[in-house]
Structures are given as C-alpha cells and as structure tokens.
Design a protein around this motif. Structure first.
Motif, mmCIF file in Angstrom:
data_model
loop_
_atom_site.group_PDB
_atom_site.id
_atom_site.type_symbol
_atom_site.label_atom_id
_atom_site.label_comp_id
_atom_site.label_asym_id
_atom_site.label_seq_id
_atom_site.Cartn_x
_atom_site.Cartn_y
_atom_site.Cartn_z
ATOM 1 N N TRP A 13 68.246 66.474 70.906
ATOM 2 C CA TRP A 13 68.876 66.713 72.240
ATOM 3 C C TRP A 13 69.146 65.565 73.104
ATOM 4 O O TRP A 13 69.472 65.519 74.254
ATOM 5 C CB TRP A 13 68.003 67.762 73.047
ATOM 6 C CG TRP A 13 67.792 68.931 72.150
ATOM 7 C CD1 TRP A 13 68.464 70.058 72.149
ATOM 8 C CD2 TRP A 13 66.679 69.107 71.340
ATOM 9 N NE1 TRP A 13 68.082 70.948 71.211
ATOM 10 C CE2 TRP A 13 66.705 70.627 71.036
ATOM 11 C CE3 TRP A 13 65.426 68.513 70.959
ATOM 12 C CZ2 TRP A 13 65.836 71.222 70.013
ATOM 13 C CZ3 TRP A 13 64.478 69.371 69.947
ATOM 14 C CH2 TRP A 13 64.762 70.338 69.413
ATOM 15 N N ARG A 14 69.075 64.217 72.706
ATOM 16 C CA ARG A 14 68.902 62.994 73.220
ATOM 17 C C ARG A 14 70.008 62.945 74.325
ATOM 18 O O ARG A 14 69.781 62.837 75.576
ATOM 19 C CB ARG A 14 68.863 61.807 72.389
ATOM 20 C CG ARG A 14 68.857 60.492 73.159
ATOM 21 C CD ARG A 14 69.387 59.424 72.187
ATOM 22 N NE ARG A 14 69.481 58.330 73.303
ATOM 23 C CZ ARG A 14 70.010 56.896 72.647
ATOM 24 N NH1 ARG A 14 69.690 56.761 71.480
ATOM 25 N NH2 ARG A 14 70.149 56.165 73.431
ATOM 26 N N PHE A 15 71.318 62.991 73.813
ATOM 27 C CA PHE A 15 72.609 62.855 74.667
ATOM 28 C C PHE A 15 72.842 63.849 75.738
ATOM 29 O O PHE A 15 73.083 63.817 76.855
ATOM 30 C CB PHE A 15 73.758 62.594 74.055
ATOM 31 C CG PHE A 15 73.764 61.472 72.790
ATOM 32 C CD1 PHE A 15 73.717 60.245 73.401
ATOM 33 C CD2 PHE A 15 73.381 61.429 71.406
ATOM 34 C CE1 PHE A 15 73.661 58.892 72.460
ATOM 35 C CE2 PHE A 15 73.576 60.212 70.862
ATOM 36 C CZ PHE A 15 73.527 59.215 71.370
ATOM 37 N N GLY A 16 72.169 65.086 75.168
ATOM 38 C CA GLY A 16 72.333 66.383 76.117
ATOM 39 C C GLY A 16 71.410 66.092 77.236
ATOM 40 O O GLY A 16 71.815 66.455 78.278
ATOM 41 N N ILE A 17 70.162 65.765 77.096
ATOM 42 C CA ILE A 17 69.147 65.793 77.781
ATOM 43 C C ILE A 17 69.538 64.619 78.786
ATOM 44 O O ILE A 17 69.325 64.816 79.987
ATOM 45 C CB ILE A 17 67.536 65.692 77.362
ATOM 46 C CG1 ILE A 17 67.257 66.930 76.554
ATOM 47 C CG2 ILE A 17 66.810 65.236 78.519
ATOM 48 C CD1 ILE A 17 66.023 66.842 75.898
ATOM 49 N N GLU A 18 69.962 63.508 78.509
ATOM 50 C CA GLU A 18 70.313 62.255 79.505
ATOM 51 C C GLU A 18 71.363 62.729 80.383
ATOM 52 O O GLU A 18 71.557 62.469 81.453
ATOM 53 C CB GLU A 18 70.948 61.302 78.394
ATOM 54 C CG GLU A 18 69.715 60.200 77.692
ATOM 55 C CD GLU A 18 70.030 59.197 76.905
ATOM 56 O OE1 GLU A 18 71.328 59.097 76.507
ATOM 57 O OE2 GLU A 18 69.370 58.510 76.280
#
Ligand SMILES: *[C@@H]1O[C@H](CO)[C@@H](O)[C@H](O)[C@H]1NC(C)=O
Ligand SMILES: *[C@@H]1O[C@H](CO)[C@@H](O)[C@H](O)[C@H]1NC(C)=O
Length: 309
Positions: A78-83
C-alpha cells in the motif's frame, strides 16, 4: 532534592497514564482536544453522568519508515497509496496529537471489520463527494465542496495477488444498494483502514456508541464537545499501548471511553457565580486601565504646559 522532585513527577505521570511523548516530541497545531474528564474515574465536577460506554480495540501501529518494508513488519503493498492519501491533508498527529516528525510519524492500521459499524458508516459518508449549489454568471451550478474530513481515514483493499500494488483508496459504496456492482464490490473483510491516531478524536463517541445505554445521544456528533457543557457527550482515548518494535511486533490496543453529561443545579449555580465574578474583575481591570491612561495623558499635558511656561 530537585532530582527527587523530578522523579516523583515522573512516577505520578506513569500512574496517571501521561503520554510523555507530548513533552518529548510536541503536538500538531491542529490538535484541539484535551482530556475532558478526570483520570481517577470520578465524574466531571458540576455534572451528572447519565451513562458511560467504553471499548477496547486491536490495531497495528507503524512508522512511516515502515512503508517500504514487506509485510508483516511493513506496508509495502500500500506504500504509494498511503503516501498519496497522507499527502492530501496535514498530519492529524498520533495519540494526543503527538508528532514524532518525518519518518517517525505514526499511523494506525486496522482490519476494516474490527472498526465499529457507526464509524465505518461515518467514514463512508465523508468519502462521498458533497456538492453545493452556487451562482456563477447568473447561472446555477453544482460544485464539489471541499471536504477535508474525507482524508482522515483511508480505506484500502487487501492485495489479491503476490506483489500486487494498491495505489488507490476504495471508493465508497453507492447509497443505493441496487447500484452496487457485485463484480467490483469489495467485502469489508477484504479491506484495511489507515489513519493517524489523532484522526480518531474527531468521532470518538461513534467507536463506543453501538449497544450502549445512550446510543442515540452518542450517535449525534453535534453533542460531542471538547469540554463538559450541559447536555453533551465527552470522550477520550483513556489507554493505548505501544508496539513492541524491539520484538518485531506492531500490535497495539487502545481504549475509548465516552459519557453523556448534563450540568447539575449545583454546577450551574457555581458556574454562574464564577462567570459573574469574572465579569466584575474584567470590568474593574478595564476601569483601572482607563484611569491609568487618563492620568498619563493629564501628566503629559501638564508637563507640556510647564515646559512652555
Ligand atoms: C503504483 O504507483 C507507483 C508509483 O507511482 C507506480 O510505479 C506503479 O506502477 C503503480 N502501480 C499500479 C498497479 O498502478
Ligand atoms: C443532535 O443534537 C442536537 C443538539 O443537542 C439537537 O439539536 C439535534 O436535534 C440532535 N439530532 C438528532 C438527530 O437527534
């Protein structure tokens, strides 16, 4: 002697459940909440408590530096989504609004099904776009209303395949059940919710409202206030654990307590008395300031006249 005093304050703090991070790291400017009732279990002075509700929740707590790590220690899928989600608004702070700054900022991740239904309902309501009618060039037009609350809680799907990246939040379900497209519908079991702990304070009563004796009042967020007033709901996160990162654990629990209060006759009497006293003091203070100013002015004029003579 001084050391002893510091130590006793510390021990008192531990017993009273003080979050020392407040002093060490500071609190975000936007955090306006403070504990609205005593921490020794007694009722707020001058108020009747009609009912209380509490609940303890299981969650995981990560630092932003964990985003790039694989699960279960990180949140790589989810890294990009959470950022992207976090970049949509200012960081609301962790518990008590604490800001550990930069990559040490904390976020909470929960199984969406572990979030009480009234909270889920609120989150989804917020995520729907709200429109308002405005007049432009003499024409009525509908414009999307800016809604900052929309970015307090991010809902994401769990990946279905290995290495699948989840870059977007889940769109809210259509209000019309018939419009739900089964092919694209994601069950709540297959979702997670991501938020900064500070976001939870916005809607604390909803975490414990369901099934409580004052469910109706606690579901009404207009009654939820920062401090005790007549006919209000108060709520606080009265306990939260820290993840045991040294043991590679991310699990935490947090406890929410809420109560419905009304001002007692005695509380009202003493509040009115204090308000009156306060007004009188302020009036006297203003009068004294005015007299002081007039005195200075008189002295200046008299001085000038003397100089001229
Ligand atoms: C997600 O975003 C990253 C960074 O912008 C990009 O490299 C990646 O291809 C995206 N993945 C998907 C599935 O859209
Ligand atoms: C919510 O509370 C406010 C303030 O007490 C009250 O005016 C309003 O009618 C309540 N709404 C509902 C749906 O009960």
């Amino acid at each position: 002697m001084k050391k002893l005093a510091v130590l006793s304050v510390f021990i008192w703090g531990v017993l009273a459940g003080i979050n020392w991070d407040i002093y060490e790291h500071g609190v975000v400017d936007t955090f306006r909440w403070s504990r609205p009732f005593p921490d020794d279990g007694t009722d707020p002075g001058g108020f009747h408590v009609h009912c209380k509700a509490e609940g303890t929740f299981h969650a995981k707590m990560y630092k932003l530096s964990d985003l790039i790590e694989p699960e279960p220690l990180g949140l790589q899928p989810w890294r990009f989504g959470i950022e992207e989600f976090l970049a949509r608004r200012g960081y609301p702070g962790s518990w008590d609004g604490v800001d550990h700054k930069d990559q040490n900022r904390e976020i909470v991740v929960m199984e969406y099904v572990d979030v009480p239904e009234p909270v889920r309902h609120w989150i989804e309501e917020q995520q729907r776009d709200v429109f308002e009618e405005t007049i432009e060039n003499g024409q009525k037009v509908m414009r999307k209303k800016r809604n900052d609350r929309k970015w307090l809680f991010g809902i994401f799907a769990k990946p279905k395949r290995e290495n699948q990246q989840i870059n977007d939040t889940v769109a809210p379900k259509p209000t019309d059940a018939a419009a739900v497209d089964p092919a694209h519908d994601i069950k709540d079991e297959d979702k997670i919710v991501v938020f900064a702990a500070g976001a939870a304070y916005e809607i604390l009563p909803l975490w414990v409202s369901k099934g409580s004796k004052c469910e109706r009042a606690m579901s009404n967020l207009t009654k939820y206030k920062h401090q005790a007033e007549d006919d209000t709901i108060l709520a606080w996160v009265t306990d939260h654990t820290k993840p045991k990162r040294d043991l590679d654990k991310r699990d935490i629990t947090f406890k929410v307590e809420a109560m419905e209060v009304t001002e007692s006759e005695e509380g009202k009497r003493s509040r009115l008395m204090w308000e009156k006293l306060h007004r009188t003091l302020r009036r006297n203070e203003r009068r004294m300031q005015k007299e002081e100013r007039m005195k200075v002015r008189r002295e200046l004029t008299e001085g000038r006249i003397k100089d001229e003579l």
